[in-house]
Design an enzyme around this catalytic site. Structure first.
Site, PDB file in Angstrom:
ATOM      1  N   SER A 135       0.802  -1.226   0.000  1.00  0.00           N
ATOM      2  CA  SER A 135       0.000   0.000   0.000  1.00  0.00           C
ATOM      3  C   SER A 135       0.834   1.274   0.000  1.00  0.00           C
ATOM      4  O   SER A 135       0.329   2.335  -0.343  1.00  0.00           O
ATOM      5  CB  SER A 135      -0.972   0.019   1.187  1.00  0.00           C
ATOM      6  OG  SER A 135      -0.292   0.272   2.392  1.00  0.00           O
ATOM      7  N   LYS A 186       0.623   4.684   6.900  1.00  0.00           N
ATOM      8  CA  LYS A 186       0.114   5.470   5.772  1.00  0.00           C
ATOM      9  C   LYS A 186       0.742   6.859   5.823  1.00  0.00           C
ATOM     10  O   LYS A 186       1.345   7.252   6.810  1.00  0.00           O
ATOM     11  CB  LYS A 186      -1.410   5.625   5.830  1.00  0.00           C
ATOM     12  CG  LYS A 186      -2.201   4.336   5.879  1.00  0.00           C
ATOM     13  CD  LYS A 186      -2.210   3.598   4.582  1.00  0.00           C
ATOM     14  CE  LYS A 186      -3.010   2.296   4.714  1.00  0.00           C
ATOM     15  NZ  LYS A 186      -2.663   1.340   3.716  1.00  0.00           N
TER      16      LYS A 186
END
EC number: 3.4.21.89
Length: 173
Positions: free
Chosen positions: A39, A84
């Site tokens: 990701s 993230k």
């Protein structure tokens, strides 16, 4: 016999101090993490090992562009900590239109993203005490677009150094 007992006591004290220091460092200062998914490509590769620093956010605010590790919000249905990039700060309005991320109506310069987001995202205002996070691999990241913002109190720390693999050692900007 006295020498053996003294040696055992010395080693016990040394190991006890080392254990306390290690647990204190891991709990309050820094810890190691690894990247389990793609990701955050191309910035972070699957299997990278990172040093996560925990002190700075106790002294300073989270900044846009920081790569953070956080406990997953209940709305994400994940159990393991996530990593993230911070895109939106408290009070910001985040929107995605035709592959461009906008913050407060202005396009965000994102040299780190793998590819432009394929889907639009309606304007969303980040509530006080929260951040909006996205993976750099926008079309293969399960992030704030799907489960909402992250309360700042769930942030564990900031990624500061990639230390493995050795050929990719670097300070994370």
């Amino acid at each position: 016999m006295k020498n053996i007992l003294k040696t055992i006591i010395d080693w016990g004290i040394t190991l006890g101090i080392a254990l306390v220091l290690s647990l204190t460092m891991r709990t309050y200062v820094a810890e190691s993490r690894w990247i389990p998914s793609g990701s955050m490509l191309p910035t972070l590769q699957v299997g990278d090992r990172l040093l996560i620093e925990k002190l700075s956010y106790k002294l300073t605010d989270i900044e846009r562009g920081d790569i953070v590790v956080f406990h997953p919000p209940a709305t994400s249905e994940f159990k393991d900590d996530m990593i993230k990039r911070v895109i939106g700060l408290p009070g910001d309005t985040v929107e995605i239109n035709e592959g461009t991320v906008f913050i407060n109506g202005k396009p965000l310069d994102e040299p780190y993203e793998m590819e432009k987001p394929a889907d639009d995202f309606s304007p969303h205002k980040v509530p006080p005490g929260n951040i909006f996070v996205m993976g750099d691999n926008r079309n293969k990241s399960y992030d704030s677009r799907f489960w909402g913002t992250v309360p700042v109190n769930l942030v564990v720390g900031k990624a500061v150094v990639r230390y493995y693999p050795l050929k990719n050692v670097e300070i994370i900007k």
